[in-house]
Write a protein that holds these residues in place. Structure first.
Motif, short mmCIF file in Angstrom:
data_model
loop_
_atom_site.label_atom_id
_atom_site.label_comp_id
_atom_site.label_asym_id
_atom_site.label_seq_id
_atom_site.Cartn_x
_atom_site.Cartn_y
_atom_site.Cartn_z
N PHE A 23 16.12 127.87 22.97
CA PHE A 23 15.77 128.38 21.65
C PHE A 23 15.52 129.88 21.66
O PHE A 23 14.63 130.38 21.01
N THR A 24 16.36 130.62 22.40
CA THR A 24 16.26 132.08 22.42
C THR A 24 17.59 132.66 21.96
O THR A 24 18.64 132.02 22.06
N ILE A 25 17.56 133.90 21.50
CA ILE A 25 18.78 134.55 21.06
C ILE A 25 19.70 134.80 22.25
O ILE A 25 20.92 134.79 22.11
N THR A 26 19.12 135.00 23.42
CA THR A 26 19.92 135.20 24.63
C THR A 26 20.80 134.00 24.90
O THR A 26 21.95 134.13 25.32
N HIS A 27 20.28 132.83 24.65
CA HIS A 27 21.03 131.60 24.88
C HIS A 27 22.32 131.58 24.05
O HIS A 27 23.38 131.24 24.55
N TYR A 28 22.23 131.99 22.81
CA TYR A 28 23.39 131.93 21.93
C TYR A 28 24.43 133.00 22.24
O TYR A 28 25.60 132.85 21.91
N THR B 161 19.94 129.34 30.38
CA THR B 161 18.87 130.05 29.70
C THR B 161 18.09 129.07 28.84
O THR B 161 18.50 127.93 28.62
N GLU B 162 16.95 129.53 28.34
CA GLU B 162 16.15 128.71 27.44
C GLU B 162 16.95 128.37 26.18
O GLU B 162 17.71 129.20 25.69
#
Length: 70
Positions: free
Chosen positions: A31-36, A28-29
Motif C-alpha cells: 500500500f505504498t506509491i513505490t509499490h505501484y 515492496t509494501e
C-alpha cells in the motif's frame, strides 16, 4: 466509437478478475506509491492505460478538426 466504449468498459470491469492481488506478489509494501511504480505488473498496466488514453485523445482531436475544402 461504440466499439471503443465497449472495449474500454470490458477492460475496466474485467480488470479485477485478471489481477494478481495476493500477499507477497512483490518485493515492496503493498500500500505504498513505490509499490505501484516499481512492480512490473503495475507498471505494465499503468503504461497501457497511459498509451490508451493518449491514443483516445489523439483520435478525438483528429475527429473534431473540420475538413477544409479548397
Amino acid at each position: 466509437m461504440k466499439k471503443m466504449i465497449a472495449i474500454l468498459s470490458l477492460l475496466f470491469t474485467g480488470g479485477p478478475f485478471i489481477s494478481e492481488a495476493h500477499p507477497g506478489h512483490g518485493s515492496t509494501e503493498g500500500f505504498t506509491i513505490t509499490h505501484y511504480f516499481t512492480e512490473p505488473v503495475h507498471v505494465i498496466v499503468s503504461l497501457s492505460i497511459i498509451v490508451a488514453a493518449a491514443i483516445f485523445i489523439r483520435y478525438r482531436s483528429a475527429v473534431k478538426q473540420p475538413v477544409k475544402i479548397k
